[in-house]
Scaffold this motif. Sequence first.
Motif, mmCIF file in Angstrom:
data_model
loop_
_atom_site.group_PDB
_atom_site.id
_atom_site.type_symbol
_atom_site.label_atom_id
_atom_site.label_comp_id
_atom_site.label_asym_id
_atom_site.label_seq_id
_atom_site.Cartn_x
_atom_site.Cartn_y
_atom_site.Cartn_z
ATOM 1 N N SER A 231 1.248 9.356 -6.114
ATOM 2 C CA SER A 231 -0.128 8.898 -6.301
ATOM 3 C C SER A 231 -0.469 7.823 -5.267
ATOM 4 C CB SER A 231 -0.305 8.332 -7.710
ATOM 5 O OG SER A 231 0.560 7.221 -7.886
ATOM 6 N N TYR A 232 -1.763 7.584 -5.093
ATOM 7 C CA TYR A 232 -2.207 6.390 -4.388
ATOM 8 C C TYR A 232 -1.898 5.183 -5.275
ATOM 9 C CZ TYR A 232 -4.921 9.072 -0.947
ATOM 10 O OH TYR A 232 -5.313 9.913 0.055
ATOM 11 N N ALA A 233 -1.317 4.173 -4.685
ATOM 12 C CA ALA A 233 -0.967 2.990 -5.473
ATOM 13 C C ALA A 233 -1.039 1.747 -4.602
ATOM 14 C CB ALA A 233 0.440 3.121 -6.060
ATOM 15 N N VAL B 120 0.848 -1.191 0.000
ATOM 16 C CA VAL B 120 0.000 0.000 0.000
ATOM 17 C C VAL B 120 0.888 1.247 0.000
ATOM 18 C CG1 VAL B 120 -1.735 1.302 1.283
ATOM 19 C CG2 VAL B 120 -1.827 -1.203 1.252
ATOM 20 N N PHE B 121 0.642 2.140 -0.960
ATOM 21 C CA PHE B 121 1.399 3.390 -1.066
ATOM 22 C C PHE B 121 0.410 4.557 -1.126
ATOM 23 C CE2 PHE B 121 3.829 0.005 -2.962
ATOM 24 C CZ PHE B 121 5.131 0.203 -2.498
ATOM 25 N N ILE C 136 -8.280 8.816 -3.789
ATOM 26 C CA ILE C 136 -8.829 9.345 -5.038
ATOM 27 C C ILE C 136 -7.740 9.324 -6.117
ATOM 28 C CG2 ILE C 136 -10.495 10.800 -3.839
ATOM 29 C CD1 ILE C 136 -8.697 13.199 -4.529
ATOM 30 N N ASP C 137 -8.164 9.161 -7.348
ATOM 31 C CA ASP C 137 -7.269 9.154 -8.507
ATOM 32 C C ASP C 137 -6.093 8.194 -8.308
ATOM 33 O OD1 ASP C 137 -8.881 10.896 -9.814
ATOM 34 O OD2 ASP C 137 -7.658 12.667 -9.463
ATOM 35 N N GLU C 138 -6.441 6.980 -7.907
ATOM 36 C CA GLU C 138 -5.439 5.930 -7.743
ATOM 37 C C GLU C 138 -4.825 5.557 -9.095
ATOM 38 O OE1 GLU C 138 -5.373 1.280 -6.095
ATOM 39 O OE2 GLU C 138 -7.175 2.530 -5.879
ATOM 40 N N LEU C 139 -3.627 4.978 -9.059
ATOM 41 C CA LEU C 139 -3.022 4.467 -10.282
ATOM 42 C C LEU C 139 -4.013 3.576 -11.037
ATOM 43 C CD1 LEU C 139 0.655 3.268 -9.632
ATOM 44 C CD2 LEU C 139 -0.099 5.245 -10.962
ATOM 45 N N SER C 140 -4.015 3.680 -12.346
ATOM 46 C CA SER C 140 -4.883 2.819 -13.162
ATOM 47 C C SER C 140 -4.413 1.374 -13.089
ATOM 48 C CB SER C 140 -4.857 3.287 -14.618
ATOM 49 O OG SER C 140 -5.329 4.610 -14.728
ATOM 50 N N ASP C 141 -5.337 0.459 -13.310
ATOM 51 C CA ASP C 141 -4.993 -0.963 -13.294
ATOM 52 C C ASP C 141 -3.974 -1.285 -14.388
ATOM 53 O OD1 ASP C 141 -6.655 -1.749 -11.179
ATOM 54 O OD2 ASP C 141 -8.398 -1.866 -12.507
ATOM 55 N N SER C 142 -2.957 -2.037 -14.020
ATOM 56 C CA SER C 142 -1.979 -2.483 -15.006
ATOM 57 C C SER C 142 -1.250 -3.709 -14.482
ATOM 58 C CB SER C 142 -0.968 -1.374 -15.345
ATOM 59 O OG SER C 142 -0.183 -1.038 -14.216
ATOM 60 N N PHE C 143 -0.789 -4.519 -15.402
ATOM 61 C CA PHE C 143 -0.048 -5.726 -15.054
ATOM 62 C C PHE C 143 1.446 -5.423 -15.069
ATOM 63 C CE2 PHE C 143 2.303 -9.491 -16.458
ATOM 64 C CZ PHE C 143 1.963 -10.383 -15.448
#
Length: 305
Positions: A95-97, A78-79, A150-157
């Motif tokens: 960012s939130y990540a 959690v970041f 809010i405005d967390e990193l977008s989903d990515s692999f």
Amino acid sequence: MKFLPIAVLLWFFHMDALCQDYELKKYSQQLRVHHDNDFFVLTDRYYSSGLFISYQKMLSKGIFGSNEQLKFRLGQEVFTPSQTQSTNTDLFDRSYAGFSGLQTTWSLAAQSELFKIQTLFGIAGINSGAGGFQRWYHRAIVISDSPIWIDELSDSFHANLYLSYIREWNISPNPFGINLAIHPQLALGSRDIYTEAETVFHFGRRNIIGESIAFERLGNNSREIYFALRFAYKRVFYNGLIEGNLFGDNSPVLRSTTKNLLKLGFDFNHRFNRNDYRFGVRYNSKETPNSKGHAYIVLSYGFSW
């Protein structure tokens, strides 16, 4: 203050004498739970927490024969920015990540050396579940205002490869042993690209490099009780949880990274028969230009059979 080294030395001898004898065995498997959290040092920002569960096993017949070990670790990290209650994302220092993934580690021990190859595959973003877990944690356990996510990193692999080499020198024998280790590491992938050089000093009773809790190795349940001091320099070329996925990312909040990091650490470690215990403190300098240095606590328990 001048008597502190003598007091520490006497304490180690005292603890060594108090440890009850048990049958020495060669346990080849272990289940470990590991938790990082900065709440214990009264902050809640940047690398806020990490929760990991791992299984590792000594290989009876590996690629190069004996002294090989395989570990699987499932974890969630959690970041958060330091502005956890703000809705103005322009002020965010990162960012939130969230990240959830599976790490596989293969290691090979020699007389005073250790080689490690690690792969990491995981998902960053909302589907990692990290944001939801932190909000639940604050409501149910901490009973405090949760970061608003809010405005967390977008989903990515993400996929990453880590290569490590450890070389150790024994300066003084047990029971009050002194060991010095150097640990260079290289990371390549969509989440991390960096090089790191770490120096570690171990003080106390410890097993050899291929059988010690110091490097999460199995094969010897002889008691260990020691503390460690860690110093590392990290050169960051890319951080996908701050800058976004290396292969493209449309996240609303992305930041640049600080290229040069200093990392410090302290560990207290104890192996008693089947049980491995670790308590530690970690510190790293700021990871983005507008952030600050950060410290967190490390807690770990492993059970072997």
